[in-house]
Design an enzyme around this catalytic site. Sequence first.
Site, PDB file in Angstrom:
ATOM      1  N   THR A  47       0.826  -1.208   0.000  1.00 46.84           N
ATOM      2  CA  THR A  47       0.000   0.000   0.000  1.00 46.84           C
ATOM      3  C   THR A  47       0.860   1.257   0.000  1.00 46.84           C
ATOM      4  O   THR A  47       0.386   2.320  -0.391  1.00 46.84           O
ATOM      5  CB  THR A  47      -0.923   0.017   1.231  1.00 46.84           C
ATOM      6  OG1 THR A  47      -0.146  -0.381   2.358  1.00 46.84           O
ATOM      7  CG2 THR A  47      -2.081  -0.935   1.065  1.00 46.84           C
ATOM      8  N   SER A  91      13.636  -6.094   6.696  1.00 51.00           N
ATOM      9  CA  SER A  91      14.205  -4.768   6.424  1.00 51.00           C
ATOM     10  C   SER A  91      15.605  -4.573   6.972  1.00 51.00           C
ATOM     11  O   SER A  91      15.923  -3.538   7.579  1.00 51.00           O
ATOM     12  CB  SER A  91      13.289  -3.667   6.966  1.00 51.00           C
ATOM     13  OG  SER A  91      12.110  -3.651   6.257  1.00 51.00           O
ATOM     14  N   ASP A  93       9.555   0.729   5.068  1.00 52.74           N
ATOM     15  CA  ASP A  93      10.624   0.166   5.901  1.00 52.74           C
ATOM     16  C   ASP A  93      11.413   1.262   6.617  1.00 52.74           C
ATOM     17  O   ASP A  93      11.700   1.173   7.815  1.00 52.74           O
ATOM     18  CB  ASP A  93      11.588  -0.667   5.040  1.00 52.74           C
ATOM     19  CG  ASP A  93      10.859  -1.710   4.204  1.00 52.74           C
ATOM     20  OD1 ASP A  93       9.700  -2.025   4.526  1.00 52.74           O
ATOM     21  OD2 ASP A  93      11.456  -2.190   3.224  1.00 52.74           O
TER      22      ASP A  93
HETATM   23  C1  GLA Z   1       9.049  -4.057   0.887  1.00 50.09           C
HETATM   24  C2  GLA Z   1       9.275  -2.615   0.455  1.00 50.09           C
HETATM   25  C3  GLA Z   1       8.255  -1.703   1.101  1.00 50.09           C
HETATM   26  C4  GLA Z   1       6.831  -2.205   0.920  1.00 50.09           C
HETATM   27  C5  GLA Z   1       6.744  -3.689   1.268  1.00 50.09           C
HETATM   28  C6  GLA Z   1       5.400  -4.271   0.964  1.00 50.09           C
HETATM   29  O1  GLA Z   1       9.320  -4.208   2.239  1.00 50.09           O
HETATM   30  O2  GLA Z   1      10.568  -2.205   0.804  1.00 50.09           O
HETATM   31  O3  GLA Z   1       8.397  -0.397   0.593  1.00 50.09           O
HETATM   32  O4  GLA Z   1       6.366  -1.956  -0.369  1.00 50.09           O
HETATM   33  O5  GLA Z   1       7.721  -4.452   0.602  1.00 50.09           O
HETATM   34  O6  GLA Z   1       4.430  -3.734   1.785  1.00 50.09           O
END
Ligand code: GLA
Length: 389
Positions: free
Chosen positions: A39, A132, A178
Amino acid sequence: MTVTSSVEAARAGFRTAFGREPAGVWSAPGRVNLIGEHTDYNEGFVLPFAIDRRTYVALAAREDRTARVASAGDFDDREIDLGGITAATMSGWSAYPFGTAWGLGRVGADLDRVGGFDAYFTSDVPLGAGLSSSAALECSLAVALDETWRLDLGRDRLVRATNLAENQIVGAPTGILDQSASLLAAPDAVLFLDCRDGTHELVALGLEEEGLTVLVIDTRVTHAHADGGYASRREACERGARTLGVRALRDLEADDLARAQQLLDEETFRRVRHIVTENRRVLETVATLRRRGPRAIGELLLASHASMRDDFEISVPELDRAVESAMAAGAVGARMTGGGFGGSAIALVERAGVDAVTEQVLAAFARAGHEEPEIFAVQPSAGARREQE
Ligand code: GLA
Protein backbone atom coordinates in the site's frame (compact mmCIF):
# COMPACT_ATOMS: atom_id res chain seq x y z
CA MET A 1 23.11 -10.29 21.50
CA THR A 2 22.42 -7.65 24.14
CA VAL A 3 22.54 -3.98 23.18
CA THR A 4 25.70 -3.45 25.24
CA SER A 5 27.56 -6.30 23.59
CA SER A 6 26.42 -5.13 20.13
CA VAL A 7 27.68 -1.61 20.83
CA GLU A 8 30.98 -3.07 22.04
CA ALA A 9 31.19 -5.30 18.95
CA ALA A 10 30.65 -2.28 16.71
CA ARG A 11 33.38 -0.33 18.52
CA ALA A 12 35.82 -3.23 18.40
CA GLY A 13 35.12 -3.86 14.71
CA PHE A 14 35.68 -0.19 13.95
CA ARG A 15 39.05 -0.22 15.77
CA THR A 16 40.19 -3.27 13.82
CA ALA A 17 38.98 -1.94 10.47
CA PHE A 18 40.21 1.64 10.80
CA GLY A 19 42.87 1.62 13.56
CA ARG A 20 41.30 4.37 15.69
CA GLU A 21 38.39 5.04 18.03
CA PRO A 22 34.88 5.75 16.66
CA ALA A 23 33.19 8.99 17.73
CA GLY A 24 30.01 7.15 18.63
CA VAL A 25 27.68 4.25 17.95
CA TRP A 26 24.17 4.61 16.48
CA SER A 27 21.59 1.94 15.74
CA ALA A 28 18.38 1.36 13.80
CA PRO A 29 15.92 -1.54 13.93
CA GLY A 30 14.45 -3.93 11.37
CA ARG A 31 10.66 -4.08 11.19
CA VAL A 32 7.66 -6.27 10.72
CA ASN A 33 4.56 -4.87 9.13
CA LEU A 34 1.47 -5.77 11.15
CA ILE A 35 -0.77 -5.07 8.15
CA GLY A 36 -0.85 -2.85 5.03
CA GLU A 37 1.25 -4.54 2.34
CA HIS A 38 2.23 -2.91 -0.97
CA THR A 39 0.00 0.00 0.00
CA ASP A 40 2.93 2.37 0.61
CA TYR A 41 3.77 3.13 -3.04
CA ASN A 42 0.03 3.44 -3.72
CA GLU A 43 -0.05 6.40 -1.32
CA GLY A 44 -2.05 4.34 1.18
CA PHE A 45 -1.79 3.24 4.82
CA VAL A 46 0.68 0.97 6.61
CA LEU A 47 1.01 -0.26 10.20
CA PRO A 48 4.52 -1.54 10.97
CA PHE A 49 6.48 -1.81 14.18
CA ALA A 50 10.23 -1.87 14.78
CA ILE A 51 11.63 -5.15 16.12
CA ASP A 52 14.29 -5.82 18.74
CA ARG A 53 16.85 -6.72 16.07
CA ARG A 54 19.08 -3.83 15.12
CA THR A 55 21.96 -2.71 12.93
CA TYR A 56 24.70 -0.84 14.79
CA VAL A 57 27.12 1.56 13.17
CA ALA A 58 30.30 2.84 14.78
CA LEU A 59 31.36 6.00 12.97
CA ALA A 60 33.94 8.78 12.97
CA ALA A 61 34.32 11.79 10.71
CA ARG A 62 37.36 12.24 8.42
CA GLU A 63 39.17 15.42 7.41
CA ASP A 64 39.19 14.50 3.71
CA ARG A 65 36.22 13.67 1.43
CA THR A 66 36.63 9.92 1.51
CA ALA A 67 33.89 7.63 2.82
CA ARG A 68 34.96 4.15 3.93
CA VAL A 69 32.62 1.35 5.02
CA ALA A 70 33.33 -2.04 6.55
CA SER A 71 31.11 -4.62 8.20
CA ALA A 72 31.03 -7.67 10.41
CA GLY A 73 29.24 -9.56 7.63
CA ASP A 74 31.17 -11.37 4.99
CA PHE A 75 31.34 -8.34 2.71
CA ASP A 76 34.21 -6.40 1.14
CA ASP A 77 35.34 -3.13 2.68
CA ARG A 78 34.74 -0.28 0.28
CA GLU A 79 35.76 3.34 -0.12
CA ILE A 80 34.67 6.17 -2.37
CA ASP A 81 34.99 9.92 -2.80
CA LEU A 82 31.80 11.53 -1.47
CA GLY A 83 31.37 13.44 -4.72
CA GLY A 84 31.48 10.26 -6.80
CA ILE A 85 28.33 8.44 -5.68
CA THR A 86 26.06 7.57 -8.60
CA ALA A 87 23.97 4.51 -9.43
CA ALA A 88 26.58 3.58 -12.05
CA THR A 89 29.54 3.62 -9.62
CA MET A 90 27.76 1.56 -6.96
CA SER A 91 27.48 -2.19 -6.59
CA GLY A 92 26.97 -4.70 -3.81
CA TRP A 93 26.16 -3.94 -0.19
CA SER A 94 28.01 -0.61 -0.06
CA ALA A 95 25.37 0.90 -2.37
CA TYR A 96 23.17 1.10 0.76
CA PRO A 97 25.50 3.18 2.96
CA PHE A 98 26.99 5.27 0.13
CA GLY A 99 23.50 5.75 -1.31
CA THR A 100 22.37 7.00 2.09
CA ALA A 101 25.12 9.64 2.19
CA TRP A 102 24.09 10.67 -1.33
CA GLY A 103 20.42 10.74 -0.29
CA LEU A 104 21.20 13.16 2.54
CA GLY A 105 22.60 15.46 -0.13
CA ARG A 106 19.29 15.25 -2.00
CA VAL A 107 17.18 16.35 0.98
CA GLY A 108 19.18 19.34 2.13
CA ALA A 109 22.73 18.42 3.21
CA ASP A 110 25.48 20.30 1.38
CA LEU A 111 27.80 17.41 0.56
CA ASP A 112 30.48 19.83 -0.67
CA ARG A 113 30.85 21.23 2.82
CA VAL A 114 30.92 18.07 4.92
CA GLY A 115 33.95 15.85 5.40
CA GLY A 116 34.18 12.11 4.79
CA PHE A 117 33.59 9.32 7.30
CA ASP A 118 34.63 5.84 8.36
CA ALA A 119 31.74 3.54 9.30
CA TYR A 120 31.66 -0.01 10.61
CA PHE A 121 28.38 -2.00 10.69
CA THR A 122 27.28 -4.99 12.71
CA SER A 123 23.75 -6.35 12.75
CA ASP A 124 21.46 -8.97 14.22
CA VAL A 125 18.67 -8.30 11.70
CA PRO A 126 18.58 -11.47 9.57
CA LEU A 127 19.44 -10.75 5.92
CA GLY A 128 16.92 -11.57 3.20
CA ALA A 129 14.22 -12.51 5.73
CA GLY A 130 11.89 -9.66 4.76
CA LEU A 131 12.62 -7.85 8.03
CA SER A 132 14.21 -4.77 6.42
CA SER A 133 17.85 -5.37 7.12
CA SER A 134 18.62 -2.85 4.37
CA ALA A 135 16.47 -0.12 5.95
CA ALA A 136 18.13 -0.81 9.31
CA LEU A 137 21.53 -0.27 7.71
CA GLU A 138 20.47 2.88 5.84
CA CYS A 139 18.70 4.41 8.83
CA SER A 140 21.51 3.70 11.32
CA LEU A 141 23.88 5.60 9.04
CA ALA A 142 21.37 8.37 8.34
CA VAL A 143 21.01 9.24 12.04
CA ALA A 144 24.77 8.90 12.55
CA LEU A 145 25.60 11.30 9.70
CA ASP A 146 22.76 13.66 10.58
CA GLU A 147 24.35 14.14 13.99
CA THR A 148 28.00 13.99 12.93
CA TRP A 149 27.51 16.49 10.09
CA ARG A 150 25.18 18.62 12.30
CA LEU A 151 22.47 18.55 9.65
CA ASP A 152 19.44 18.47 11.91
CA LEU A 153 17.29 17.32 8.99
CA GLY A 154 14.50 15.81 11.09
CA ARG A 155 13.18 12.27 10.83
CA ASP A 156 10.79 12.86 7.94
CA ARG A 157 13.59 14.06 5.68
CA LEU A 158 15.76 11.13 6.78
CA VAL A 159 12.94 8.85 5.58
CA ARG A 160 13.05 10.55 2.18
CA ALA A 161 16.85 10.44 1.99
CA THR A 162 17.07 6.72 2.72
CA ASN A 163 14.18 5.90 0.42
CA LEU A 164 15.80 7.87 -2.41
CA ALA A 165 19.01 5.94 -1.79
CA GLU A 166 17.19 2.67 -2.24
CA ASN A 167 15.21 3.79 -5.31
CA GLN A 168 17.93 5.66 -7.17
CA ILE A 169 21.28 4.26 -6.06
CA VAL A 170 20.47 0.66 -5.10
CA GLY A 171 17.79 0.47 -7.81
CA ALA A 172 14.95 -1.14 -5.81
CA PRO A 173 11.58 0.53 -6.52
CA THR A 174 10.36 0.28 -2.91
CA GLY A 175 8.10 2.62 -0.93
CA ILE A 176 8.63 4.35 2.41
CA LEU A 177 7.33 1.62 4.72
CA ASP A 178 10.62 0.17 5.90
CA GLN A 179 12.58 3.37 6.47
CA SER A 180 9.60 5.01 8.20
CA ALA A 181 9.30 2.09 10.61
CA SER A 182 13.02 2.12 11.33
CA LEU A 183 13.16 5.88 11.93
CA LEU A 184 9.78 6.66 13.53
CA ALA A 185 8.77 3.60 15.57
CA ALA A 186 8.51 3.41 19.36
CA PRO A 187 8.32 0.63 21.97
CA ASP A 188 5.00 -1.20 22.47
CA ALA A 189 3.35 0.60 19.56
CA VAL A 190 2.58 0.32 15.87
CA LEU A 191 3.26 3.21 13.52
CA PHE A 192 0.11 4.28 11.68
CA LEU A 193 1.46 6.04 8.61
CA ASP A 194 -0.36 7.75 5.78
CA CYS A 195 2.07 7.34 2.88
CA ARG A 196 0.38 10.11 0.87
CA ASP A 197 1.26 13.02 3.12
CA GLY A 198 3.64 11.33 5.57
CA THR A 199 1.49 12.04 8.62
CA HIS A 200 1.88 9.41 11.29
CA GLU A 201 0.87 8.52 14.79
CA LEU A 202 1.72 5.77 17.23
CA VAL A 203 -1.04 3.36 18.23
CA ALA A 204 -0.63 1.25 21.37
CA LEU A 205 -0.33 -2.43 20.53
CA GLY A 206 -0.92 -3.69 24.08
CA LEU A 207 0.58 -7.18 23.60
CA GLU A 208 2.00 -7.35 27.10
CA GLU A 209 -1.29 -6.52 28.84
CA GLU A 210 -3.14 -9.08 26.75
CA GLY A 211 -0.59 -11.85 27.28
CA LEU A 212 0.17 -11.99 23.55
CA THR A 213 3.41 -12.32 21.56
CA VAL A 214 4.29 -11.83 17.91
CA LEU A 215 6.31 -14.69 16.45
CA VAL A 216 8.30 -14.28 13.26
CA ILE A 217 8.47 -17.37 11.07
CA ASP A 218 11.37 -16.82 8.68
CA THR A 219 10.83 -19.31 5.86
CA ARG A 220 14.42 -18.83 4.63
CA VAL A 221 13.05 -18.57 1.13
CA THR A 222 15.04 -15.58 -0.08
CA HIS A 223 13.50 -12.62 -1.78
CA ALA A 224 15.14 -9.64 -3.48
CA HIS A 225 13.26 -6.47 -4.27
CA ALA A 226 15.46 -5.46 -7.16
CA ASP A 227 14.02 -8.60 -8.84
CA GLY A 228 11.03 -8.63 -11.13
CA GLY A 229 8.09 -9.64 -8.94
CA TYR A 230 7.99 -6.55 -6.77
CA ALA A 231 8.48 -4.17 -9.71
CA SER A 232 5.80 -5.89 -11.79
CA ARG A 233 3.27 -5.54 -8.93
CA ARG A 234 4.10 -1.86 -8.70
CA GLU A 235 3.64 -1.46 -12.47
CA ALA A 236 0.26 -3.20 -12.34
CA CYS A 237 -0.87 -0.78 -9.62
CA GLU A 238 0.27 2.22 -11.62
CA ARG A 239 -1.44 0.89 -14.75
CA GLY A 240 -4.65 0.37 -12.76
CA ALA A 241 -4.57 3.91 -11.37
CA ARG A 242 -3.95 5.37 -14.84
CA THR A 243 -6.78 3.43 -16.44
CA LEU A 244 -9.18 4.42 -13.68
CA GLY A 245 -8.14 8.07 -13.84
CA VAL A 246 -6.89 8.47 -10.25
CA ARG A 247 -3.56 9.76 -9.01
CA ALA A 248 -2.98 6.61 -6.95
CA LEU A 249 -4.96 3.52 -5.92
CA ARG A 250 -5.36 5.18 -2.54
CA ASP A 251 -8.08 7.25 -4.17
CA LEU A 252 -10.33 4.23 -4.80
CA GLU A 253 -12.95 2.89 -2.39
CA ALA A 254 -14.71 -0.47 -2.29
CA ASP A 255 -17.61 0.83 -4.37
CA ASP A 256 -15.23 1.76 -7.22
CA LEU A 257 -14.37 -1.92 -7.67
CA ALA A 258 -17.32 -2.72 -9.94
CA ARG A 259 -16.15 -0.07 -12.41
CA ALA A 260 -12.56 -1.30 -12.03
CA GLN A 261 -13.64 -4.80 -12.95
CA GLN A 262 -15.21 -3.55 -16.16
CA LEU A 263 -12.23 -1.48 -17.24
CA LEU A 264 -9.27 -3.65 -16.23
CA ASP A 265 -8.03 -7.02 -17.35
CA GLU A 266 -8.70 -9.78 -14.82
CA GLU A 267 -5.19 -9.86 -13.34
CA THR A 268 -4.78 -6.09 -12.98
CA PHE A 269 -8.22 -5.97 -11.38
CA ARG A 270 -7.14 -8.42 -8.68
CA ARG A 271 -3.98 -6.40 -8.01
CA VAL A 272 -6.13 -3.30 -7.61
CA ARG A 273 -8.63 -5.09 -5.39
CA HIS A 274 -5.84 -6.13 -3.03
CA ILE A 275 -4.72 -2.53 -2.57
CA VAL A 276 -8.25 -1.17 -2.10
CA THR A 277 -9.22 -3.83 0.44
CA GLU A 278 -5.84 -3.73 2.20
CA ASN A 279 -6.08 0.02 2.82
CA ARG A 280 -9.50 -0.57 4.37
CA ARG A 281 -8.08 -3.37 6.55
CA VAL A 282 -5.35 -1.08 7.90
CA LEU A 283 -7.96 1.48 8.97
CA GLU A 284 -10.08 -1.26 10.52
CA THR A 285 -7.08 -2.67 12.35
CA VAL A 286 -6.30 0.73 13.87
CA ALA A 287 -9.93 1.17 14.94
CA THR A 288 -10.05 -2.37 16.35
CA LEU A 289 -6.80 -1.98 18.28
CA ARG A 290 -8.14 1.20 19.85
CA ARG A 291 -11.55 -0.16 20.72
CA ARG A 292 -10.97 -3.82 21.47
CA GLY A 293 -7.23 -4.49 21.61
CA PRO A 294 -4.92 -6.87 19.71
CA ARG A 295 -6.87 -10.04 20.44
CA ALA A 296 -9.59 -8.80 18.08
CA ILE A 297 -7.44 -8.29 14.93
CA GLY A 298 -6.93 -11.95 13.99
CA GLU A 299 -9.54 -12.02 11.21
CA LEU A 300 -8.07 -8.90 9.62
CA LEU A 301 -4.59 -10.46 9.54
CA LEU A 302 -5.97 -13.60 7.91
CA ALA A 303 -7.98 -11.65 5.35
CA SER A 304 -4.84 -9.70 4.47
CA HIS A 305 -2.90 -12.90 3.92
CA ALA A 306 -5.64 -14.37 1.72
CA SER A 307 -5.67 -11.19 -0.36
CA MET A 308 -1.90 -11.33 -0.88
CA ARG A 309 -2.06 -15.01 -1.75
CA ASP A 310 -5.04 -14.88 -4.13
CA ASP A 311 -5.29 -11.33 -5.48
CA PHE A 312 -1.77 -9.93 -5.32
CA GLU A 313 -0.09 -13.34 -5.74
CA ILE A 314 3.03 -12.61 -3.72
CA SER A 315 2.89 -15.52 -1.29
CA VAL A 316 4.80 -18.79 -1.66
CA PRO A 317 3.85 -22.27 -0.34
CA GLU A 318 6.14 -21.89 2.68
CA LEU A 319 4.42 -18.64 3.75
CA ASP A 320 0.99 -20.21 3.33
CA ARG A 321 2.15 -23.22 5.33
CA ALA A 322 3.45 -20.92 8.10
CA VAL A 323 0.10 -19.13 8.35
CA GLU A 324 -2.02 -22.29 8.18
CA SER A 325 0.05 -24.28 10.65
CA ALA A 326 0.26 -21.39 13.13
CA MET A 327 -3.53 -21.03 12.99
CA ALA A 328 -4.05 -24.78 13.38
CA ALA A 329 -1.85 -24.57 16.49
CA GLY A 330 -4.09 -21.91 18.03
CA ALA A 331 -2.65 -18.57 16.85
CA VAL A 332 -4.97 -15.54 17.11
CA GLY A 333 -4.01 -14.44 13.60
CA ALA A 334 -1.18 -14.77 11.07
CA ARG A 335 -0.05 -13.37 7.74
CA MET A 336 3.01 -13.00 5.57
CA THR A 337 4.81 -9.69 6.16
CA GLY A 338 6.88 -7.50 3.84
CA GLY A 339 7.30 -7.58 0.09
CA GLY A 340 6.57 -11.29 -0.41
CA PHE A 341 8.02 -14.02 -2.68
CA GLY A 342 9.67 -15.47 0.43
CA GLY A 343 10.83 -13.91 3.67
CA SER A 344 8.77 -14.11 6.84
CA ALA A 345 5.28 -14.58 8.19
CA ILE A 346 4.12 -13.27 11.56
CA ALA A 347 1.80 -15.03 13.98
CA LEU A 348 0.00 -13.38 16.87
CA VAL A 349 -0.02 -15.99 19.63
CA GLU A 350 -0.82 -16.44 23.32
CA ARG A 351 2.36 -16.13 25.33
CA ALA A 352 1.53 -19.48 26.91
CA GLY A 353 1.17 -21.03 23.46
CA VAL A 354 4.51 -19.98 21.96
CA ASP A 355 6.13 -23.40 22.35
CA ALA A 356 3.15 -25.29 20.97
CA VAL A 357 2.89 -23.02 17.90
CA THR A 358 6.64 -23.22 17.30
CA GLU A 359 6.66 -27.00 17.48
CA GLN A 360 3.64 -27.45 15.27
CA VAL A 361 4.92 -25.05 12.60
CA LEU A 362 8.28 -26.83 12.58
CA ALA A 363 6.51 -30.18 12.26
CA ALA A 364 4.32 -28.95 9.41
CA PHE A 365 7.38 -27.67 7.51
CA ALA A 366 9.19 -30.96 8.02
CA ARG A 367 6.18 -32.94 6.80
CA ALA A 368 5.96 -30.79 3.68
CA GLY A 369 9.68 -31.21 2.99
CA HIS A 370 10.39 -27.47 3.36
CA GLU A 371 13.64 -26.21 4.80
CA GLU A 372 13.42 -25.68 8.56
CA PRO A 373 12.17 -22.16 9.31
CA GLU A 374 13.70 -19.86 11.89
CA ILE A 375 11.05 -18.97 14.50
CA PHE A 376 11.52 -16.26 17.12
CA ALA A 377 9.53 -13.76 19.16
CA VAL A 378 9.83 -10.03 18.47
CA GLN A 379 9.08 -7.02 20.68
CA PRO A 380 7.83 -3.69 19.31
CA SER A 381 10.91 -1.56 19.87
CA ALA A 382 12.44 1.91 19.62
CA GLY A 383 13.34 3.55 16.32
CA ALA A 384 16.82 4.68 15.24
CA ARG A 385 18.89 6.32 17.96
CA ARG A 386 22.34 7.11 19.27
CA GLU A 387 23.50 4.43 21.70
CA GLN A 388 24.85 5.40 25.11
CA GLU A 389 28.62 5.55 25.45
C1 GLA B 1 9.05 -4.06 0.89
C2 GLA B 1 9.27 -2.61 0.46
C3 GLA B 1 8.25 -1.70 1.10
C4 GLA B 1 6.83 -2.21 0.92
C5 GLA B 1 6.74 -3.69 1.27
C6 GLA B 1 5.40 -4.27 0.96
O1 GLA B 1 9.32 -4.21 2.24
O2 GLA B 1 10.57 -2.21 0.80
O3 GLA B 1 8.40 -0.40 0.59
O4 GLA B 1 6.37 -1.96 -0.37
O5 GLA B 1 7.72 -4.45 0.60
O6 GLA B 1 4.43 -3.73 1.78
